[in-house]
Design a protein around this motif. Sequence first.
Motif, short mmCIF file in Angstrom:
data_model
loop_
_atom_site.label_atom_id
_atom_site.label_comp_id
_atom_site.label_asym_id
_atom_site.label_seq_id
_atom_site.Cartn_x
_atom_site.Cartn_y
_atom_site.Cartn_z
N THR A 1 0.85 -1.19 0.00
CA THR A 1 0.00 0.00 0.00
C THR A 1 0.89 1.24 0.00
OG1 THR A 1 -1.90 1.04 1.11
CG2 THR A 1 -0.19 0.12 2.54
N GLY B 1 -11.54 0.24 -8.15
CA GLY B 1 -11.62 0.47 -6.72
C GLY B 1 -13.02 0.79 -6.26
N ASP C 1 -16.20 -3.00 -1.13
CA ASP C 1 -16.47 -4.41 -1.31
C ASP C 1 -17.81 -4.73 -0.68
OD1 ASP C 1 -16.08 -6.96 -2.19
OD2 ASP C 1 -14.34 -7.40 -0.95
N TYR D 1 -14.57 -8.11 -10.25
CA TYR D 1 -13.41 -7.23 -10.13
C TYR D 1 -12.10 -8.03 -10.05
CZ TYR D 1 -17.09 -3.87 -9.53
OH TYR D 1 -18.21 -3.09 -9.76
N VAL E 1 -9.24 -7.62 -13.07
CA VAL E 1 -7.84 -7.27 -12.82
C VAL E 1 -6.90 -8.37 -13.33
CG1 VAL E 1 -6.14 -6.89 -10.99
CG2 VAL E 1 -8.34 -5.72 -10.91
N THR F 1 -5.76 1.34 -7.42
CA THR F 1 -6.88 0.87 -6.64
C THR F 1 -6.95 1.62 -5.32
OG1 THR F 1 -8.03 -1.10 -5.81
CG2 THR F 1 -5.64 -1.00 -5.47
N LYS G 1 -10.35 -3.48 -3.08
CA LYS G 1 -9.05 -4.01 -3.52
C LYS G 1 -8.71 -5.37 -2.93
CE LYS G 1 -6.51 -1.36 -0.02
NZ LYS G 1 -7.27 -0.12 0.18
N TYR G 2 -9.38 -5.73 -1.81
CA TYR G 2 -9.09 -7.03 -1.21
C TYR G 2 -9.44 -8.18 -2.14
CZ TYR G 2 -7.95 -5.14 3.38
OH TYR G 2 -7.35 -4.49 4.43
N ASN H 1 -5.75 -7.57 -4.20
CA ASN H 1 -4.51 -6.88 -3.81
C ASN H 1 -3.41 -7.82 -3.32
OD1 ASN H 1 -5.73 -7.44 -1.34
ND2 ASN H 1 -5.15 -5.51 -0.39
N ILE I 1 0.04 -3.19 -9.74
CA ILE I 1 -1.05 -2.82 -8.84
C ILE I 1 -0.54 -1.76 -7.87
CG2 ILE I 1 -2.63 -3.58 -7.02
CD1 ILE I 1 -2.79 -6.27 -8.26
N ASP J 1 -1.81 0.54 -4.81
CA ASP J 1 -2.86 0.82 -3.83
C ASP J 1 -2.73 2.26 -3.33
OD1 ASP J 1 -4.72 0.89 -1.82
OD2 ASP J 1 -3.64 -0.45 -0.48
#
Length: 523
Positions: free
Chosen positions: A344, A374, A377, A386, A390, A401, A406-407, A410, A423, A425
Amino acid sequence: MSNMFCFQCQQTAGNKGCVRTGVCGKQPTTANLQDELVYELIRLAEAAKEKRSDLSDRLIPDGLFTTLTNVNFDDSAIKKLMGRIIDERRRLGGNDDSKVIRLFEGETDIVSLRSTLLFGMKGMAAYAHHAMQLGYVDDEVIAWFYKGLCALNCTHTVEEWLSLIMEFGRINYKCMELLDKANTETFGHPGPTRVNVDVKKGPFIVVSGHDLKDLHQLLEQTKDKGINIYTHGEMLPAHAYPELKKYSHLVGNFGTAWQSQQKEFESIPAPILFTTNCLMPPRKSYVDRVYTTSVVGFDGLFHIDEDKDGKKDFTPLINQSLALGGYEHDRSMSGINGGHMLTTGFAHKTILSNAEKIIDLIKNEKIKHIFLVGGCDGAHPGRNYYTEFVKQTPMDSLVLTLACGKYRFNDLDLGEIDGLPRILDMGQCNDAYSAIKVALALADAFGCNINELPLTLVLSWYEQKAVCILLTLFALGVKNMYLGPTMPAFLSETVTKVLVDTYGLRPITDSEQDLDAILCIRK
């Protein structure tokens, strides 16, 4: 007769409205109290618009935030807050019998537009609340809460409603900018950070929600006590802030997104602190170790209040953490796709410090497209879209994202482009400002508008902060966004058509089909 009516979140029953019990777990008494709370806020706004007070300036955003999805399920707490609002309104000369329009009754399109503005303001209230917690206030933002609440109680044409909504979107951009300033001036600018999802043996505390100030106070009170602190859900990006990551006992992230908490917290040997949404009704196996603070509430849970100086005493959590002892052995955990490390911290300062490199990569066609995937969720079955989207993005594309959506992906390793992770974050939903700032900076660098960039927004939504972000994007003229997993139930057919015709808003369909359409258009 229905006991309640609520259609403010993505998972509302049948994509029409919850009428018996909220899908979120909200009971009819709570839903009706929250509606009454909004009506009292409208009365307060009308009484105070010409003679605002410091207290009314605080009660209005906090009151709206209290009615956000998965924030407060505690009827007694809502009644107490409503009493404070009524007292302040009376002190300012407001009448007890002032009439308020029933927000969800009337002609379909007007109800849709009125609801869109209200739900957007609820989202902005969350951002304003977090900024206020750190001592940052923008008078224009606060003044707009009064204007918006008063507007809800007036008659407008469709065109006037749309104008109000676009004006709100521009104000919300200022509010997001304010929160970014509050966070970065207080805790420093986030930087790229690797976060472990495994859990060490020994006492620990899990912190969920969004509020960085609460986390900071807890970190300060637990240092040198042998207690590890883990973030959860939207709190993951906290690891990237210099003034938070300096605490060595902030060691990792526990679990995934909010909708999995009832499973992931099953019999957890540690206390959990909810600083904001998204709280779900806790199960018996861990209900005795869930704590709430700020506007969050649930009947029967221990609530941590702040004193007059904004300080909170987390001693109950600390003592329970030590008593429970945590896990006896290190515990291996993973993300949805099996990964054990998350990255992140790619907020606007980090990405813009690499802007020259990104621009060169785009010019040299090493980066042919940028996707912002993004948002929120949730438990809706269509949200695996999603993950698949990705996974299928080309190797010559970047995926920005943010927020807990994102979980879904990610923990995937999608490789790099000239040392830049594919990716990136950018943070919480609260950090949507970062994504907008980056997009505007790239558009400026290429001498074009946002819609001419090789950039596509593929958004997931669940609650009202996603609504205010979407309205801000519309106000900035962003077009051709994809939205899912469903279109909002509060958008009527006519209003949806206006957004589709004006901004090219598209509901998601199939991940491969949508991706092909995006890349085909760009070719």
